[in-house]
Write an enzyme that holds these catalytic residues in place. Structure first.
Site, short mmCIF file in Angstrom:
data_model
loop_
_atom_site.label_atom_id
_atom_site.label_comp_id
_atom_site.label_asym_id
_atom_site.label_seq_id
_atom_site.Cartn_x
_atom_site.Cartn_y
_atom_site.Cartn_z
N HIS A 9 15.08 -12.08 46.78
CA HIS A 9 16.38 -12.75 46.89
C HIS A 9 17.46 -11.73 47.23
CE1 HIS A 9 16.47 -11.01 42.86
NE2 HIS A 9 17.78 -11.09 42.90
N ASP B 136 21.66 -11.20 45.97
CA ASP B 136 22.57 -11.75 44.97
C ASP B 136 23.79 -12.41 45.61
OD1 ASP B 136 20.88 -10.61 43.07
OD2 ASP B 136 22.10 -8.81 42.87
N HIS C 28 16.02 -8.08 47.36
CA HIS C 28 15.34 -7.32 46.30
C HIS C 28 14.50 -8.24 45.43
CE1 HIS C 28 19.29 -8.38 44.56
NE2 HIS C 28 18.69 -8.38 43.39
N ARG D 100 24.27 -4.54 34.84
CA ARG D 100 24.66 -4.70 36.24
C ARG D 100 26.15 -4.93 36.39
NH1 ARG D 100 22.65 -9.71 39.82
NH2 ARG D 100 24.83 -10.24 40.19
C1 OGA Z 1 19.70 -8.25 39.66
C2 OGA Z 1 18.26 -8.17 39.80
C3 OGA Z 1 16.56 -6.52 39.50
C4 OGA Z 1 15.90 -5.84 38.37
O1 OGA Z 1 20.24 -7.62 38.73
O2 OGA Z 1 20.34 -8.92 40.48
O3 OGA Z 1 17.69 -8.87 40.59
O4 OGA Z 1 14.99 -5.06 38.67
N1 OGA Z 1 17.69 -7.22 39.07
O5 OGA Z 1 16.26 -6.08 37.23
MN MN Z 2 19.22 -9.89 41.91
#
Ligand code: OGA
Ligand code: MN
Length: 275
Positions: free
Chosen positions: A95, A97, A250, A265
């Site tokens: 996906h 974000d 990702h 994040r």
């Molecule tokens: C995000 C996500 C990836 C992870 O924070 O948007 O997809 O490895 N995280 O935690």
């Molecule tokens: Mn993500």
């Protein structure tokens, strides 16, 4: 500062820099590297929650995620975590974000806070390389197309996450999202053509139903992952990754059942996208 590619067409590891105290010149070089390579990885960072927030503001502003739990003492920080007894993780399929926002977040700054003993890697795929690898026929087919994106089917009260053991953690069940973006965008800073549809949030082409859109969407989703446009990060304590949501997809690999993983994040504000 030293830059080492992580893979031929995606990702760069940047050493010899502390993000919390870097100069304006270093910051500019980091931005350019991320716009080009899609994701940059930094090891051995001293990066407190305060540093994290300061860095996000310095980059150009913070978007608050509507769905993830927020860090109690620092509301700009979204907590991306999976408890030892949970089976479903956040972001466990390819996906990008926030594509459901009309002005989507530029990217994210993800910091490892608690890691499983092994596993829990993150993968990225470069959508510039994906676009380049499309056949001329497909490039012509998608030229000028726009697509509709939403997150409602994922986060609503009876959505995808609600049917899993991650449902209890999330917020924003009643939100309505929706945005239209070109299927091929130009990166706002590099000008490179990027394939901008993703499996999680892209529903249909404008002017076509979901059903009519699916064959071409499926073809693009499959074409977006090529043999050589991906990189993979093995997290360690002190690792920070910053990625560009326009340039990459990702995927958070969910292979650490029975162990806890917690990441912090900050989502970086972006700009409107154009073909
Ligand atoms: C995000 C996500 C990836 C992870 O924070 O948007 O997809 O490895 N995280 O935690
Ligand atoms: Mn993500």
């Amino acid at each position: 500062m030293k830059m080492t590619p992580m893979a031929p067409k995606c990702g760069v590891e940047i050493s010899g820099i502390q993000l919390a105290t870097c100069s304006d010149e270093e910051m500019e070089a980091v931005k350019q590297a991320i716009y080009e390579h899609g994701v940059a990885v930094f090891r051995d960072q001293e990066f407190s929650p305060e540093d994290h927030i300061r860095f996000g503001k310095r980059w150009g502003g913070i978007d608050i995620n509507n769905y993830f739990p927020l860090q109690q003492d620092f509301q700009e920080i979204a907590v991306v975590k999976k408890e030892a007894d949970q089976k479903t993780n956040i972001g466990g399929d390819w996906h990008t974000d926030h594509s459901y926002d009309q002005i989507p977040a530029m990217g994210s700054v993800l910091v490892a806070r608690e890691l499983p003993p092994s596993g829990g890697d993150t993968m990225w795929a470069h959508m510039g390389a994906a676009y380049d690898a499309l056949s001329d026929e497909v490039k012509a087919e998608i030229e000028g197309l726009e697509a509709f994106h939403t997150a409602d089917h994922i986060y609503k009260a009876d959505g995808l996450y609600a049917q899993t053991d991650m449902g209890r953690e999330l917020r924003g069940h009643d939100l309505k999202t929706g945005a239209v973006h070109p299927v091929v965008i130009r990166h706002p800073h590099t000008g490179r053509k990027l394939l901008y549809v993703n499996k999680a949030f892209t529903i249909n082409f404008v002017g076509k139903t979901r059903e009519e859109s699916m064959p071409l969407l499926e073809k693009l989703f499959a074409a977006a992952l090529t043999d050589d446009n991906q990189c993979r990060l093995e997290w360690k304590p002190g690792t920070v990754a910053i990625w560009d949501n326009r340039t990459t997809w990702h995927n958070a690999v969910n292979d650490y059942q029975g162990h806890r993983r917690e990441m912090h994040r900050i989502t970086l504000s972006g700009e409107a996208l154009a073909a």
